[in-house]
Design an enzyme around this catalytic site. Structure first.
Site, short mmCIF file in Angstrom:
data_model
loop_
_atom_site.label_atom_id
_atom_site.label_comp_id
_atom_site.label_asym_id
_atom_site.label_seq_id
_atom_site.Cartn_x
_atom_site.Cartn_y
_atom_site.Cartn_z
N GLU A 1 0.78 -1.24 0.00
CA GLU A 1 0.00 0.00 0.00
C GLU A 1 0.81 1.29 0.00
O GLU A 1 0.26 2.36 0.28
CB GLU A 1 -1.02 0.00 1.17
CG GLU A 1 -2.05 -1.11 1.02
CD GLU A 1 -3.12 -1.17 2.12
OE1 GLU A 1 -3.01 -0.42 3.09
OE2 GLU A 1 -4.04 -1.99 1.99
N GLU B 1 -7.20 -7.53 -1.38
CA GLU B 1 -7.59 -7.27 0.02
C GLU B 1 -9.01 -6.73 0.07
O GLU B 1 -9.35 -5.80 -0.67
CB GLU B 1 -6.70 -6.22 0.68
CG GLU B 1 -5.41 -6.73 1.27
CD GLU B 1 -4.75 -5.68 2.19
OE1 GLU B 1 -5.48 -4.85 2.78
OE2 GLU B 1 -3.53 -5.71 2.31
#
Ligand SMILES: *[C@@H]1O[C@H](CO)[C@@H](O)[C@H](O)[C@H]1NC(C)=O
Ligand SMILES: *[C@@H]1O[C@H](CO)[C@@H](O)[C@H](O)[C@H]1NC(C)=O
Ligand SMILES: *[C@@H]1O[C@H](CO)[C@@H](O)[C@H](O)[C@H]1NC(C)=O
Ligand SMILES: *[C@@H]1O[C@H](CO)[C@@H](O)[C@H](O)[C@H]1NC(C)=O
Ligand SMILES: *[C@@H]1O[C@H](CO)[C@@H](O)[C@H](O)[C@H]1NC(C)=O
Ligand SMILES: *[C@@H]1O[C@H](CO)[C@@H](O)[C@H](O)[C@H]1NC(C)=O
Ligand SMILES: *[C@@H]1O[C@H](CO)[C@@H](O)[C@H](O)[C@H]1NC(C)=O
Ligand SMILES: *[C@@H]1O[C@H](CO)[C@@H](O)[C@H](O)[C@H]1NC(C)=O
Ligand SMILES: *[C@@H]1O[C@H](CO)[C@@H](O)[C@H](O)[C@H]1NC(C)=O
Length: 886
Positions: free
Chosen positions: A463, A560
């Site tokens: 991320e 995710e």
């Protein structure tokens, strides 16, 4: 069969890790220094015995100087442990004839993290990266009795000092959100990033010697490490295996290496010459073309054959090194190419030439104290993943590069590994010494892990592209270029560059989520790394209605997504007392590390279910735990089914989804989280539902504009001719009110086929006793030809909260001993929703749980993972259904 698989794996792990040495040598004398050392803190007020490998927290607990650090509020009470500095000491002697060797090296497989190491008072080295192995030369330092000392500095103090010296500009985040009760500046230290706290985990910035320590004496050469990389040569249609050997050499010497794979009737001899210093040799073994190489497949797509590769090194000077490894043959490609009638690019994995839908979850460290994450624990978790029909796990970048046994098990089980490098949710410094340390870490880890067929992709970080692109840290736009430059420096110019040198057999992504080649075009940080037309996507939305598939991005690949729930009372009771058992207790707030998490769970659950209102507070607490698990299971099911059925679709340019990895598989402690398996190995309701929604053939029901649509999603390698059976049941009757059967339809291999479409208004009109409020729809696919069938699935036409006629089912049971299993005969008076069987802390799994009980009698089996009598089982068995909590 499942049971046997578990047993075999446990035995196998014990066999491999119970003493068999995988690497033998002549000419090198090795002394393992693991075992009981002594340990003291900086002012000497505490002095105790400690195991190596191990950490300070475990040692203090084993000596009963502290309680279980996971107990209640102990994470805060024991903060002092990580703020102190600690010293590990051991003494040992070495025979004189060995001492006379030309070179001695002290090998630390892993030190956590910041240390100064001395032997007999002489500093031999320093460490600052827990992901590196350190080899220190210690020739000539030996006495009769030798004292080895590892001084460990608080990683919290170290991180804060490093932050202070970085004066030019900030490297955010400075500290975790206060709800996590963690420590600051973890991005300045090469240590498990989650050890300073996470939104699912405690702050335990451990210190210790977390891996093995040994001494190696030699005169001419020693083998440091080796790696093996099978590769398919498409031009010559043949397989080769590249074997790299890394030596430490004192004297130029020659020798012979023999490589062989007996099962593939392949072998070859090579002459090598080594030069003084660190010397490597790279050899290519051609696989005999007369032999068919059976390929390694992900679980659900074929077998996982592994072949033993033998390595035999004989040096002219007399040293011999023998090693062996189980290797697997497979190819992997990450396909990013234009898709007709869709902007952007595809994003999917092709294994052995076949597109594979990646089904699975995300992996976090199995314990804050890694010395307590045993091979048995990892086996239980990985077998559980496979039992849920998962074929992939992503080793998330905020934890650790896992133990060897993890990857060995994944090779055996057919679980592909998406391997992140250990950087997460932060920006990172790029000082020279930091980069140098990362380079060594990456080189070592790639060499260690690239031999595993299970590892299918490397990814630079978690991320961090998104963190810059979406400006998580409120960086003024004028300063953004500096951070992009640091980002490219670390992940592209260093990590990516090393990976491309060390391993050209699998793809590399700079981040997750990312737009892949599109991110590259945009200078490695895309405008919107969450773009559903490119790469992978992480997506969370806790408050929008999770039953509404329109709220999910139709991404190419969902790496995710998820929802929280609470673990069961039997798990929580190991670390809490009765006064904590209230959803609003201090304990319940303390364990929740995600801001507003407890409230979000109830708001989401309240959209569809009546919330518990039992007058007994403990019962109400247990019912609340139950409803959070129902909510989580049903939400993740809805989202996963959406991704699975988007495999063949392009809708408004979006679709061709080829991966669904929910967040997260496992837990690090007993607390609310997104996990489907509780700390200790107990399955939550989500994990039981995953068994079904990740099955090779499933049916998915969807409501769209008053139409009931049913899709068949097939992972099969061949087409099947199937019929769909649809039934409507009233909530108060076991007799179907209506039953419909579709025509036979061809369900395409590896694709999605619409097998049923019917306006709901017409369906209900023809089904006299049914309304949206009073009935539920069930459906199933089956074949009359080859016996193939899907698990049965269901669709609510209205939230159970607003349904009419749901009765208390009064579920009763009888038990029978069935060998390794316990047979549970269930009986109920009325259909029951989300029937949940709980046996407290008895280790094992039910063959079905969290199900819709739509007939009077059900038989369920419990597979025991520990010996347990029917009587003890009976005493702990509790059964709940949705109507029982209000
Ligand atoms: C020694 O250190 C411990 C742990 O940090 C601390 O609790 C204690 O007060 C210290 N004792 C002295 C005498 O400084
Ligand atoms: C730990 O070591 C560091 C570096 O020497 C020092 O600054 C710090 O005061 C020490 N902490 C304690 C508790 O002794
Ligand atoms: C290296 O040579 C010395 C002297 O011959 C001998 O004592 C020692 O055992 C040798 N070391 C090893 C590891 O064989
Ligand atoms: C092996 O050694 C050669 C020569 O010293 C060096 O150029 C090369 O980078 C080394 N390869 C690896 C994988 O370390
Ligand atoms: C492959 O088979 C051919 C024909 O039987 C034989 O001549 C050859 O030696 C074999 N090659 C290997 C590497 O075994
Ligand atoms: C891990 O396994 C050990 C046995 O090796 C067991 O005692 C322990 O309870 C397990 N821990 C967890 C968290 O599952
Ligand atoms: C419909 O409901 C009524 C009343 O509950 C019942 O008597 C009748 O048998 C039901 N019809 C069917 C087809 O089940
Ligand atoms: C529930 O079932 C048990 C056992 O069959 C029976 O004794 C009991 O009366 C039932 N309770 C209700 C409310 O029907
Ligand atoms: C709990 O809620 C249900 C449904 O609203 C209601 O029928 C019941 O009386 C309530 N029970 C208590 C103890 O408040």
């Amino acid at each position: 069969m499942r049971n046997d698989a578990v047993r075999t794996l446990f035995c196998w792990v014990l066999l491999v890790f119970g003493g068999r040495v995988s690497c033998d040598s002549v000419g090198v004398n090795t002394f393992i220094l693991d075992g009981t050392w002594s340990l003291h803190n900086s002012n000497g007020s505490l002095s105790l015995k400690a195991q190596v490998p191990g950490c300070v927290h475990t040692a203090l607990q084993q000596q009963q100087l502290i309680q279980d650090p996971y107990y209640r509020f102990n994470d805060l009470a024991y903060r002092w442990i990580s703020l102190d500095n600690w010293t590990y000491t051991t003494s040992f002697s070495v025979p004189d004839n060995v001492k006379a060797s030309k070179k001695a090296v002290l090998v630390f497989e892993g030190v956590d993290t910041v240390s100064t190491i001395s032997l007999n008072g002489v500093v031999i080295g320093k460490t600052d990266n827990m992901f590196q192995r350190y080899d220190f030369e210690v020739s000539g330092l030996f006495k009769d009795i030798n004292i080895l000392e590892v001084w460990l500095m608080s990683a919290v103090t170290y991180a804060s000092e490093r932050r202070k010296t970085h004066t030019a500009y900030a490297v955010p985040p400075e500290c975790p959100p206060s709800v996590q009760k963690g420590e600051c500046h973890v991005n300045f230290v090469r240590k498990a990033q989650s050890s300073f706290s996470w939104d699912w985990g405690p702050s335990f910035p451990t210190l210790g010697v977390w891996k093995s320590v040994r001494l190696e004496f030699f005169n001419n050469s020693r083998l440091i490490s080796f790696s093996t990389s099978p590769k398919y040569d498409a031009v010559h249609s043949c397989w080769t295996v590249k074997v790299e050997l890394f030596f430490d050499v004192t004297l130029a010497s020659k020798g012979v290496v023999r490589l062989s794979i007996p099962k593939l009737q392949s072998e070859a001899k090579f002459s090598i010459s080594l030069v003084p210093g660190l010397s490597n040799t790279s050899l290519i073994l051609q696989i005999n073309q007369n032999v068919t190489v059976d390929l390694w497949w992900p679980f659900g797509h074929g077998q996982q054959p592994l072949k033993q590769l033998l390595i035999d090194v004989t040096m002219d000077s007399g040293e011999k090194f023998q090693a062996d490894r189980l290797i697997g043959f497979r190819t992997v490609e990450l396909v990013q190419e234009p898709i007709p009638s869709s902007p952007g690019l595809s994003f999917y994995f092709r294994i052995n030439g076949k597109p594979i839908f990646l089904k699975g979850s995300n992996w976090i460290p199995a314990h804050a104290f890694q010395d307590q994450a045993t091979a048995v624990n990892l086996t239980q978790l990985l077998v559980s993943a496979q039992m849920a029909n998962m074929n992939v796990l992503r080793v998330w970048g905020g934890g650790i590069y896992e133990q060897d046994v993890f990857y060995i098990l994944c090779d055996q089980l057919g679980i592909m590994v998406w391997q992140d490098f250990m950087f997460a949710c932060a920006l990172y410094p790029t000082e020279q010494d930091f980069i140098k340390s990362v380079r060594e870490e990456v080189t070592q880890q790639v060499r260690r892990l690239k031999s595993h067929p299970s590892v299918v992709i490397w990814s630079g970080n978690n991320e961090n592209e998104a963190a810059i692109a979406s400006n998580w840290f409120f960086i003024p736009s004028a300063e953004k270029p500096r951070y992009v430059k640091d980002y490219v420096n670390l992940y592209v110019e260093n990590i990516k560059e090393i990976v491309s040198q060390e391993d050209n057999t699998r793809p590399f992504l700079v981040s997750s989520p990312t737009n892949g080649v599109e991110s590259e075009k945009e200078g490695w940080v895309a405008q919107n790394p969450y773009d559903p037309h490119y790469g992978d996507v992480h997506f969370y939305s806790y408050l929008s209605d999770c039953w509404d598939w329109r709220t999910f991005p139709r991404a190419r690949f969902a790496s995710e997504y998820g929802f929280q729930s609470w673990p069961s009372l039997s798990t929580l009771s190991k670390v809490s007392v009765a006064s904590d058992w209230n959803f609003n207790s201090e304990f319940s707030n303390h364990r929740q590390h995600h801001e507003f998490g407890n409230m979000q769970m109830l708001l989401q659950a309240g959209l569809h279910y009546i919330l518990p209102n039992n007058t007994d507070p403990v019962q109400k607490y247990q019912d609340t735990i139950y409803i959070t698990q129902v909510m989580q299971a049903q939400c993740v099911k809805a989202q996963t089914e959406f991704y699975l059925r988007s495999r063949s679709d392009i809708v408004d340019g979006e679709g061709h989804t080829m991966g669904a990895l929910y967040w997260q598989l496992n837990d690090i402690w007993q607390a609310p989280s997104w996990a489907s398996i509780e700390f200790g190995g107990k399955w939550k309701m989500l994990h039981y539902l995953a068994v079904r929604f990740f099955s090779a053939l499933i049916s998915v029901g969807v409501e769209d504009d008053d139409n009931l649509l049913i899709y068949a999603v097939s992972d099969s390698h061949k087409d099947h001719t199937l019929k769909t059976t649809v039934k409507l049941y009233r909530w108060n009757s076991f007799t179907p009110q209506c039953s419909l059967e579709s025509d036979q339809a061809v369900v395409k291999a590896g694709g999605v086929t619409k097998v049923f479409q019917h306006p709901i208004s017409v369906l209900l009109k023809n089904c006299k006793n049914c309304t949206r409020q009073s009935c539920v729809v069930t459906f199933k696919l089956s074949s009359s030809e080859d016996g193939v069938e899907s698990p049965s699935n269901d669709l609510f036409l209205i939230s159970p909260r607003d349904a009419e006629g749901i009765q208390k089912p009064n579920i009763t049971f009888t038990l029978e001993d069935a060998g390794g299993r316990i047979k549970i005969n269930l009986h109920c008076l009325y259909p029951a929703l989300f029937v949940w069987l709980d046996v407290e802390d008895i280790s094992g799994v039910f063959d079905s749980n969290g199900f819709l009980m739509i007939s009077e009698e059900y038989t369920i089996y419990f597979t025991k993972w520990e010996p347990i009598t029917v009587k003890d089982f009976s005493a702990k068995l509790h059964i709940t259904s949705l109507r029982d909590i209000y």
